[in-house]
Design an enzyme around this catalytic site. Structure first.
Site, PDB file in Angstrom:
ATOM      1  N   TYR A 180       0.837  -1.190   0.000  1.00  0.00           N
ATOM      2  CA  TYR A 180       0.000   0.000   0.000  1.00  0.00           C
ATOM      3  C   TYR A 180       0.879   1.251   0.000  1.00  0.00           C
ATOM      4  O   TYR A 180       2.094   1.171  -0.108  1.00  0.00           O
ATOM      5  CB  TYR A 180      -0.995  -0.057   1.159  1.00  0.00           C
ATOM      6  CG  TYR A 180      -1.932  -1.237   1.029  1.00  0.00           C
ATOM      7  CD1 TYR A 180      -2.688  -1.414  -0.136  1.00  0.00           C
ATOM      8  CD2 TYR A 180      -2.041  -2.202   2.027  1.00  0.00           C
ATOM      9  CE1 TYR A 180      -3.525  -2.505  -0.294  1.00  0.00           C
ATOM     10  CE2 TYR A 180      -2.880  -3.299   1.879  1.00  0.00           C
ATOM     11  CZ  TYR A 180      -3.609  -3.448   0.724  1.00  0.00           C
ATOM     12  OH  TYR A 180      -4.435  -4.530   0.554  1.00  0.00           O
ATOM     13  N   ARG A 320      -6.797 -15.335   9.946  1.00  0.00           N
ATOM     14  CA  ARG A 320      -7.897 -16.196   9.497  1.00  0.00           C
ATOM     15  C   ARG A 320      -8.471 -17.051  10.622  1.00  0.00           C
ATOM     16  O   ARG A 320      -9.687 -17.305  10.657  1.00  0.00           O
ATOM     17  CB  ARG A 320      -7.424 -17.065   8.335  1.00  0.00           C
ATOM     18  CG  ARG A 320      -7.161 -16.284   7.061  1.00  0.00           C
ATOM     19  CD  ARG A 320      -6.350 -17.076   6.061  1.00  0.00           C
ATOM     20  NE  ARG A 320      -4.999 -17.332   6.574  1.00  0.00           N
ATOM     21  CZ  ARG A 320      -4.119 -18.120   5.981  1.00  0.00           C
ATOM     22  NH1 ARG A 320      -4.435 -18.713   4.842  1.00  0.00           N
ATOM     23  NH2 ARG A 320      -2.923 -18.296   6.487  1.00  0.00           N
TER      24      ARG A 320
END
Length: 364
Positions: A180, A320
């Site tokens: 990013y 996750r």
């Protein structure tokens, strides 16, 4: 007792255990990119006594979007929804920091305000896909930022941090990882600038450090963290000397006295490294950063305990596993089985695969 369940301080954050909830993009905000009641339930479910949650990546401007449906922190109207979330986490004895986000080139005109091109340090396209309201879209060629525009983006990070504080967050984390915008400035594979934000590492690190200082001005250094992914290749990221680049960044962040450094570890499949050819991990950065070190990247309990025992990391972020196990710290502590996650429900949607995962009957 496992070191994973012993207390630790990360700057001003006093944690009762070292199981951290990693930032997880879920794309379930309401109109106006505002957090909603469903998000409140999700975070409240995953709060634990003495635990730390790092929020999903939260754009600091409309230009910072690459994933429609992500909640924002660019508008005062978004503060109330976040306040409901921080109150819920605090009611359960947890702490929560907001991850501040600008995707840079990892976007598409369909996601950008007025259909404009995404921005980046240099006009170099990335491989991959963003998420528009109508579905996945390939990343497109970005426009190189003008020198005069950079200060405005840094100020938006500062304003986002100030809004996060008003919303009751315990701190903020700069998303400097995963290709990013801060990462795009930092690495020489994406930064071809010839001004004072490009060239030598001292210049390429300038944007990350100035963004971090802007957050510090709003929150104080002891409530600011930074996430880096030194060996990550997602979004076509590369650097000619990652050990030197990320070593410099870690040392300079150490000088700022931030609360923690959050490092995404190289992924391993068997004995093969699925990352850069010269991997940089927490063990390389540990000598350069004296604050709390959080490691992330596919850890299970055994791996987390091992990295804590070496002293390379002080806490471990789980991603996750936390999606499918809202009571993950208790399950890890008691050795209970984990519920498998449903990848198809990760991004966008409703309560399915979001707030309907069960708590274990013996976790308490």
């Amino acid at each position: 007792m496992s070191k994973l369940f012993t207390p630790i301080a990360a700057g001003a954050l006093s944690l009762g255990h070292r199981v951290v909830m990693a930032p997880l993009t879920r794309m379930r905000s309401g109109p106006g990119d505002r957090p909603n009641a469903l998000m409140r339930e999700y975070y409240a479910q995953r709060a634990s006594l003495g635990g730390l949650i790092i929020s999903e990546a939260t754009p600091i401007s409309r230009q910072g979007y690459g994933y429609a449906g992500a909640p924002g922190i660019y508008d005062d109207a978004q503060i109330a929804g976040w306040r409901a979330i921080t109150d819920a986490v605090h009611d359960r004895g947890g702490q929560i920091v907001m991850q501040l986000w600008h995707v840079g080139r990892q976007s598409h005109p369909d996601i950008q305000p007025n259909g404009e091109a995404p921005v980046a340090p240099s006009a170099i396209a990335a491989d991959g896909y963003g998420y528009a309201a109508h579905g996945p879209v390939p990343f497109t060629m970005p426009r190189a930022l003008e020198r005069a525009e950079i200060g405005g983006i840094i100020a938006e990070f500062g304003a986002g941090a100030a809004r996060a504080r008003a919303a009751g967050f315990d701190g903020v984390e700069i998303h400097g990882a995963n290709g990013y915008l801060p990462d795009q400035f930092l690495q020489d594979g994406t930064n071809m600038r010839t001004d004072d934000y490009g060239g030598p590492i001292e210049n390429r690190a300038r944007f990350l450090l100035e963004v971090t200082r802007a957050a510090i001005a709003a929150f104080g250094a002891d409530r600011v963290g930074v996430r880096l992914s030194p060996s990550g290749t997602y979004g076509s990221m590369s650097d000619s000397d990652p050990q030197a680049t990320f070593g410099y960044a870690a040392a300079k962040l150490d000088e700022l006295g931030i609360a923690y450094l959050h490092v995404v570890e190289p992924r391993i499949k068997g004995t093969e490294l699925i990352a850069a050819t010269k991997p940089v991990a927490v063990r390389h950065l540990r000598p350069l950063f004296r604050g709390t070190m959080i490691a992330a990247g596919g850890f299970d309990r055994a791996g987390a305990e091992a990295v804590l025992e070496t002293g390379d990391a002080d806490a471990v972020a789980f991603g996750r596993a936390f999606i499918a196990n809202p009571d993950l710290p208790d399950r890890l502590r008691l050795g209970l089985p984990l519920t498998p996650y449903d990848r198809a429900t990760f991004y966008g949607g409703d309560a399915r695969g979001y707030t309907d995962y069960p708590f274990h009957a013996h976790a308490a």
